[in-house]
Scaffold this motif. Structure first.
Motif, PDB file in Angstrom:
ATOM      1  N   GLN A  38       0.851  -1.185   0.000  1.00  0.00           N
ATOM      2  CA  GLN A  38       0.000   0.000   0.000  1.00  0.00           C
ATOM      3  C   GLN A  38       0.879   1.224   0.000  1.00  0.00           C
ATOM      4  N   ASN A  41      -1.979   6.923   0.344  1.00  0.00           N
ATOM      5  CA  ASN A  41      -3.210   7.395  -0.301  1.00  0.00           C
ATOM      6  C   ASN A  41      -3.633   6.551  -1.499  1.00  0.00           C
ATOM      7  N   GLN A  42      -3.233   5.296  -1.492  1.00  0.00           N
ATOM      8  CA  GLN A  42      -3.655   4.393  -2.561  1.00  0.00           C
ATOM      9  C   GLN A  42      -4.234   3.119  -1.962  1.00  0.00           C
ATOM     10  N   GLY A  43      -4.870   2.330  -2.806  1.00  0.00           N
ATOM     11  CA  GLY A  43      -5.399   1.051  -2.347  1.00  0.00           C
ATOM     12  C   GLY A  43      -4.306  -0.007  -2.291  1.00  0.00           C
ATOM     13  N   LEU A  44      -4.647  -1.164  -1.767  1.00  0.00           N
ATOM     14  CA  LEU A  44      -3.714  -2.291  -1.729  1.00  0.00           C
ATOM     15  C   LEU A  44      -3.476  -2.806  -3.140  1.00  0.00           C
ATOM     16  N   GLN A  45      -2.220  -3.136  -3.417  1.00  0.00           N
ATOM     17  CA  GLN A  45      -1.853  -3.634  -4.746  1.00  0.00           C
ATOM     18  C   GLN A  45      -1.107  -4.950  -4.585  1.00  0.00           C
TER      19      GLN A  45
ATOM     20  N   MET B  89     -11.010   1.639   8.631  1.00  0.00           N
ATOM     21  CA  MET B  89     -11.091   1.775   7.180  1.00  0.00           C
ATOM     22  C   MET B  89     -11.816   0.537   6.648  1.00  0.00           C
ATOM     23  N   ARG B  91     -12.514  -1.559   3.342  1.00  0.00           N
ATOM     24  CA  ARG B  91     -11.954  -1.746   2.010  1.00  0.00           C
ATOM     25  C   ARG B  91     -12.855  -2.650   1.177  1.00  0.00           C
ATOM     26  N   PHE B 106      -8.007  -3.844  -5.038  1.00  0.00           N
ATOM     27  CA  PHE B 106      -8.595  -3.122  -3.913  1.00  0.00           C
ATOM     28  C   PHE B 106      -8.855  -1.664  -4.273  1.00  0.00           C
ATOM     29  N   GLY B 107      -9.902  -1.130  -3.683  1.00  0.00           N
ATOM     30  CA  GLY B 107     -10.153   0.296  -3.750  1.00  0.00           C
ATOM     31  C   GLY B 107      -9.331   1.032  -2.714  1.00  0.00           C
ATOM     32  N   GLU B 108      -9.498   2.356  -2.678  1.00  0.00           N
ATOM     33  CA  GLU B 108      -8.714   3.175  -1.755  1.00  0.00           C
ATOM     34  C   GLU B 108      -9.283   3.155  -0.346  1.00  0.00           C
TER      35      GLU B 108
END
Lengths: 116, 115
Positions: A38, A41-45, B89, B91, B106-108
């Motif tokens: 992560q 300010n981004q989502g999980l990748q 949070m 998700r 995944f989204g933010e």
């Protein structure tokens, strides 16, 4: 029951140094293992995943991980850290053998800092 | 859409109020997942859908939490009578198909604060 332990909530390395993020898992069945990253300010990748076959798995951005059944480990490494690698990294194991990837068990995460 | 979209990104609500969090998965993705992540913890599975069918809701902490995906696309996670311990949070994620061979995107996330 399955679980994941990530040793070290914070790891700091110098730019150009080896990155080693540790992950140990517990599973009563052959596991599927994942590393996610992560960035701020981004989502999980997804970085990489191990399902079956070759135990050394290569992912994006030069990262790789090796599944070691005897050590119940799946440590993440990168030979040379870059400033852009600063992020939080999560190790995860699938909860259902052969089942949906959805029911993932995550570790608590390791924040990687890279010093210039 | 190009990625998983969640709204609102930030929500502050008073204890006892109901909250609805929305997730718009990647277009065409069959599977949709909800996770919750408290500060200093990893994401914790809540529930997931294939199309409109809720396949597993074993992670929902109690009956104040519910989720739906009525048309197999957009999903809503609803928390009734919110409590401070619900602050986290939330998700959402989606994958083209179910199964470990498929990457989850995944989204933010939606930050929920209950005061």
């Amino acid at each position: 029951a399955q679980s994941v332990t990530q040793l070290g909530s914070h790891v700091s390395v110098s730019e150009g140094a080896l990155v080693l993020l540790r992950c140990n898992y517990s599973s009563s069945v052959p596991p599927y293992l994942f590393w996610y990253v992560q960035y701020p300010n981004q989502g999980l990748q997804l970085l990489l995943k191990y399902t079956t076959g070759a135990t050394l798995v290569k992912g994006i951005n030069g990262f790789e991980a090796e599944f070691k059944k005897s050590e119940t480990s799946f440590h993440l490494t990168k030979p040379s850290a870059h400033m852009s690698d600063a992020a939080e990294y999560f190790c995860a194991v699938s909860a259902n053998y052969g089942g949906s990837q959805g029911n993932l068990i995550f570790g608590k995460g390791t924040k990687l800092s890279v010093k210039p | 859409g190009a990625g998983v979209s969640q709204s609102p990104r930030y929500k502050v609500t008073k204890r006892g109020q109901d909250v609805a969090l929305r997730c718009d998965p990647i277009s065409g993705h069959v599977s949709l997942y909800w996770y919750r992540q408290a500060l200093g913890q990893g994401p914790e599975f809540l529930t997931y859908f294939n199309y409109e069918a809720q396949q597993d809701k074993s992670g929902l902490p109690n009956d104040r939490f519910s989720a739906e995906r009525p048309e197999g696309s957009i999903s809503t996670l609803t928390i009734q009578r919110t409590e401070q311990r619900d602050s986290a949070m939330y998700r959402c994620a989606s994958s083209q198909l179910t199964g470990v061979g498929n990457t989850i995107y995944f989204g933010e996330g939606s930050w929920l604060t209950v005061v």
